[in-house]
Scaffold this motif. Structure first.
Motif, PDB file in Angstrom:
ATOM      1  N   CYS A  29      14.757  42.681  49.593  1.00 51.16           N
ATOM      2  CA  CYS A  29      15.432  41.429  49.253  1.00 51.16           C
ATOM      3  C   CYS A  29      15.833  41.450  47.773  1.00 51.16           C
ATOM      4  O   CYS A  29      14.999  41.746  46.915  1.00 51.16           O
ATOM      5  N   PRO A  30      17.087  41.120  47.454  1.00 52.73           N
ATOM      6  CA  PRO A  30      17.502  41.112  46.044  1.00 52.73           C
ATOM      7  C   PRO A  30      16.923  39.941  45.251  1.00 52.73           C
ATOM      8  O   PRO A  30      16.981  39.934  44.027  1.00 52.73           O
ATOM      9  N   PHE A  31      16.335  38.972  45.931  1.00 47.45           N
ATOM     10  CA  PHE A  31      15.818  37.790  45.249  1.00 47.45           C
ATOM     11  C   PHE A  31      14.322  37.876  44.954  1.00 47.45           C
ATOM     12  O   PHE A  31      13.875  37.399  43.920  1.00 47.45           O
ATOM     13  N   CYS A  32      13.555  38.456  45.885  1.00 50.01           N
ATOM     14  CA  CYS A  32      12.098  38.499  45.681  1.00 50.01           C
ATOM     15  C   CYS A  32      11.521  39.911  45.793  1.00 50.01           C
ATOM     16  O   CYS A  32      10.328  40.083  45.649  1.00 50.01           O
ATOM     17  N   ALA A  33      12.347  40.903  46.092  1.00 53.06           N
ATOM     18  CA  ALA A  33      11.951  42.314  46.198  1.00 53.06           C
ATOM     19  C   ALA A  33      11.054  42.623  47.396  1.00 53.06           C
ATOM     20  O   ALA A  33      10.496  43.707  47.492  1.00 53.06           O
ATOM     21  N   CYS A  34      10.917  41.688  48.315  1.00 49.98           N
ATOM     22  CA  CYS A  34      10.117  41.914  49.521  1.00 49.98           C
ATOM     23  C   CYS A  34      10.806  42.945  50.423  1.00 49.98           C
ATOM     24  O   CYS A  34      12.022  42.932  50.584  1.00 49.98           O
ATOM     25  N   ARG A  35      10.024  43.833  51.025  1.00 53.52           N
ATOM     26  CA  ARG A  35      10.571  44.852  51.923  1.00 53.52           C
ATOM     27  C   ARG A  35      10.638  44.360  53.366  1.00 53.52           C
ATOM     28  O   ARG A  35      11.176  45.039  54.228  1.00 53.52           O
ATOM     29  N   GLN A  36      10.081  43.190  53.658  1.00 57.76           N
ATOM     30  CA  GLN A  36      10.073  42.646  55.014  1.00 57.76           C
ATOM     31  C   GLN A  36      11.377  41.872  55.268  1.00 57.76           C
ATOM     32  O   GLN A  36      11.400  40.649  55.288  1.00 57.76           O
ATOM     33  N   VAL A  37      12.459  42.620  55.452  1.00 64.90           N
ATOM     34  CA  VAL A  37      13.776  42.048  55.720  1.00 64.90           C
ATOM     35  C   VAL A  37      14.168  42.482  57.120  1.00 64.90           C
ATOM     36  O   VAL A  37      14.229  43.677  57.409  1.00 64.90           O
ATOM     37  N   GLY A  38      14.381  41.518  57.988  1.00 61.66           N
ATOM     38  CA  GLY A  38      14.690  41.816  59.382  1.00 61.66           C
ATOM     39  C   GLY A  38      16.074  41.361  59.785  1.00 61.66           C
ATOM     40  O   GLY A  38      16.760  40.651  59.053  1.00 61.66           O
ATOM     41  N   LEU A  39      16.482  41.778  60.972  1.00 54.94           N
ATOM     42  CA  LEU A  39      17.795  41.446  61.518  1.00 54.94           C
ATOM     43  C   LEU A  39      17.653  40.332  62.545  1.00 54.94           C
ATOM     44  O   LEU A  39      16.987  40.497  63.562  1.00 54.94           O
TER      45      LEU A  39
END
Length: 92
Positions: A29-39
């Motif tokens: 995520c470009p806002f919080c750097a979390c790697r848990q980004v899903g579709l």
């Protein structure tokens, strides 16, 4: 970072599933750097962050198949989709 939201497994593909399906590494995520980004798999697919709730652009075109729109959402999130110029009436 630890994700703060729980996804409904039927509606959001987890990052590893996105990578398996489309063969790309999902960017954080470009806002919080979390790697848990899903579709999100609904009728207007888009990428969504499990931590801060940020959403990528939605793709609800009528000419493409749902799978094509889902792939476009992944590409747009990763920044690898060419942007189409948008012209407003009277701007040319």
């Amino acid at each position: 970072m630890r994700a703060s939201r729980n996804w409904d497994d039927r509606r959001v593909l987890h990052p590893s599933q996105v990578e398996d399906r489309y063969g790309v590494d999902v960017k954080p995520c470009p806002f919080c750097a979390c790697r848990q980004v899903g579709l999100y798999l609904g009728p207007s697919p888009h990428m969504t962050c499990a931590n801060c709730g940020a959403d990528g652009p939605t793709f609800d075109g009528r000419l493409e198949t749902l799978d094509e729109r889902q792939h476009q959402a992944v590409q747009a999130w990763n920044g690898s989709m060419p942007r189409q110029p948008v012209f407003k009436p009277g701007s040319i």
